[in-house]
Design a protein around this motif. Structure first.
Motif, PDB file in Angstrom:
ATOM      1  N   ASP A 189      -3.887   0.975   3.613  1.00 50.83           N
ATOM      2  CA  ASP A 189      -3.034   0.405   4.659  1.00 50.83           C
ATOM      3  C   ASP A 189      -3.847   0.024   5.892  1.00 50.83           C
ATOM      4  OD1 ASP A 189      -3.254   3.332   4.802  1.00 50.83           O
ATOM      5  OD2 ASP A 189      -2.054   3.150   6.625  1.00 50.83           O
TER       6      ASP A 189
ATOM      7  N   CYS B 269       9.266   4.791   4.869  1.00 47.59           N
ATOM      8  CA  CYS B 269       8.952   6.174   4.509  1.00 47.59           C
ATOM      9  C   CYS B 269      10.014   6.620   3.506  1.00 47.59           C
ATOM     10  CB  CYS B 269       8.954   7.079   5.736  1.00 47.59           C
ATOM     11  SG  CYS B 269       7.591   6.732   6.868  1.00 47.59           S
TER      12      CYS B 269
ATOM     13  N   THR C 243       0.851  -1.188   0.000  1.00 45.11           N
ATOM     14  CA  THR C 243       0.000   0.000   0.000  1.00 45.11           C
ATOM     15  C   THR C 243       0.891   1.245   0.000  1.00 45.11           C
ATOM     16  OG1 THR C 243      -0.167   0.084   2.419  1.00 45.11           O
ATOM     17  CG2 THR C 243      -1.845  -1.191   1.233  1.00 45.11           C
TER      18      THR C 243
ATOM     19  N   ARG D 166       3.585  -1.378   4.008  1.00 47.52           N
ATOM     20  CA  ARG D 166       3.032  -0.022   3.940  1.00 47.52           C
ATOM     21  C   ARG D 166       4.132   0.998   3.676  1.00 47.52           C
ATOM     22  NH1 ARG D 166       1.208  -0.358   9.888  1.00 47.52           N
ATOM     23  NH2 ARG D 166       3.367  -1.100   9.831  1.00 47.52           N
ATOM     24  N   ILE D 167       3.984   1.724   2.564  1.00 51.22           N
ATOM     25  CA  ILE D 167       4.970   2.737   2.170  1.00 51.22           C
ATOM     26  C   ILE D 167       4.317   4.118   2.208  1.00 51.22           C
ATOM     27  CG2 ILE D 167       6.460   3.557   0.285  1.00 51.22           C
ATOM     28  CD1 ILE D 167       6.618   0.663  -0.719  1.00 51.22           C
ATOM     29  N   PHE D 168       5.055   5.096   2.696  1.00 53.89           N
ATOM     30  CA  PHE D 168       4.581   6.486   2.635  1.00 53.89           C
ATOM     31  C   PHE D 168       5.617   7.306   1.876  1.00 53.89           C
ATOM     32  CE2 PHE D 168       3.738  10.835   4.005  1.00 53.89           C
ATOM     33  CZ  PHE D 168       2.357  10.890   3.864  1.00 53.89           C
TER      34      PHE D 168
ATOM     35  N   ASN E  44       3.252   4.282  11.511  1.00 51.84           N
ATOM     36  CA  ASN E  44       2.209   3.503  10.834  1.00 51.84           C
ATOM     37  C   ASN E  44       2.688   2.879   9.528  1.00 51.84           C
ATOM     38  OD1 ASN E  44       0.300   4.152  12.804  1.00 51.84           O
ATOM     39  ND2 ASN E  44      -0.262   6.050  11.770  1.00 51.84           N
ATOM     40  N   PHE E  45       3.975   3.048   9.200  1.00 49.53           N
ATOM     41  CA  PHE E  45       4.486   2.571   7.918  1.00 49.53           C
ATOM     42  C   PHE E  45       5.743   1.720   8.079  1.00 49.53           C
ATOM     43  CE2 PHE E  45       1.938   6.293   7.160  1.00 49.53           C
ATOM     44  CZ  PHE E  45       1.119   5.865   6.136  1.00 49.53           C
ATOM     45  N   ASP E  46       5.966   0.855   7.090  1.00 55.90           N
ATOM     46  CA  ASP E  46       7.158   0.005   7.085  1.00 55.90           C
ATOM     47  C   ASP E  46       8.323   0.695   6.393  1.00 55.90           C
ATOM     48  OD1 ASP E  46       5.789  -2.394   8.190  1.00 55.90           O
ATOM     49  OD2 ASP E  46       4.637  -2.204   6.344  1.00 55.90           O
TER      50      ASP E  46
ATOM     51  N   LYS F  38       5.210   8.129  10.775  1.00 55.43           N
ATOM     52  CA  LYS F  38       6.176   7.078  10.418  1.00 55.43           C
ATOM     53  C   LYS F  38       5.944   5.777  11.164  1.00 55.43           C
ATOM     54  CE  LYS F  38       9.745   8.786  13.632  1.00 55.43           C
ATOM     55  NZ  LYS F  38       8.958   9.898  14.170  1.00 55.43           N
TER      56      LYS F  38
END
Length: 200
Positions: free
Chosen positions: A109, A180, A6, A119-121, A176-178, A174
Motif C-alpha cells: 500500500d 477495513c 493491496t 487499500r484494504i486492511f 491509511n486504508f480505504d 484506519k
C-alpha cells in the motif's frame, strides 16, 4: 492506470484467503509468496532466508523514512536487509505496472502510493484468529490456547514493527486504508462477492 488492490492483514484474520478469492472473482493477478520467490531469484538468497528478512524490521534504531540514504557503515546484515527491501519495492512496482492485481502484505500500500491503490486492511478478534489458525495448520492444534495467542500476537507485533520501520506510519491505522474489514465470525468466501461489487 491499472486496478491495484493491496491487502494488509492481521495473522489469522483470513486476509490471504480473502485476497486470493477476490482476485479469482475479479479475474486479475494475485501476488503473495510469488514476491518472495522473485526476490530470491534476483538476490541469489534462499527463499527461507528472504522470508525471515521480510518478516522482521532491521535491527537498527533509525526508521528508513528518516533518511533513505543513511546506512550504518560496516553492517553487512543491515545492507543485505536493505537490498532485499529495495528488490521487493522494484518487484511490486513492476507487478503493479504490468496488470490489474491484488497484492498481499509487503508494505505494498505504501510502495504503490503513486498508483493510488485501493487499500484494504483485514482484521479479526483473537478467538476468530485462533480458530482459523487451527483449521489451517495442524501444528497450531498442538499449541495450548496461551501459546497460540502468544504466537498470533508475536507475528502481528513483528508485522507492525516492519511496516512502521519502512513506511513511518502505524500498522493497521484506519486512516491509511480505504476499507477495513472485520472478519470476526464470518466465512471469507461469503463476504468476497459483496466487496467485489466495489470494483464492478
Amino acid at each position: 492506470m491499472n486496478k491495484i488492490i493491496t491487502i494488509g492483514r492481521e495473522f489469522g484474520s483470513g486476509g490471504r484467503e480473502f485476497g486470493r478469492r477476490l482476485s479469482e472473482l475479479l479475474g486479475i493477478a494475485y501476488y503473495d509468496q510469488e514476491i518472495l520467490s522473485e526476490i530470491s531469484k534476483r538476490t541469489s538468497l534462499s527463499e527461507q532466508y528472504v522470508q525471515a528478512i521480510v518478516e522482521h524490521r532491521p535491527s537498527f534504531s533509525f526508521p528508513i523514512h528518516i533518511g533513505q540514504s543513511f546506512y550504518p557503515l560496516g553492517n553487512p546484515a543491515f545492507e543485505q536487509t536493505m537490498t532485499v527491501y529495495q528488490e521487493q519495492e522494484r518487484i511490486i512496482t513492476e507487478m503493479a505496472a504490468k496488470s490489474d492485481c491484488v497484492i498481499v502484505g509487503r508494505c505494498a500500500d505504501h510502495i504503490l502510493r503513486a498508483f493510488k491503490p485501493f487499500r484494504i486492511f483485514v482484521y479479526a478478534d483473537m478467538h476468530s484468529k485462533m480458530k482459523r489458525c487451527c483449521e489451517k495448520g495442524p501444528e497450531d492444534e498442538q499449541l495450548s490456547d496461551k501459546e497460540l495467542r502468544q504466537k498470533i500476537a508475536g507475528i502481528d507485533k513483528k508485522r507492525a514493527k516492519y511496516y512502521e520501520f519502512y513506511t513511518g506510519h502505524p500498522w493497521g491505522d484506519k486512516l491509511n486504508f480505504d476499507l477495513c474489514l472485520n472478519t470476526t465470525r464470518t466465512v471469507i468466501k461469503e463476504i468476497v462477492p459483496a466487496v467485489a461489487k466495489i470494483f464492478a
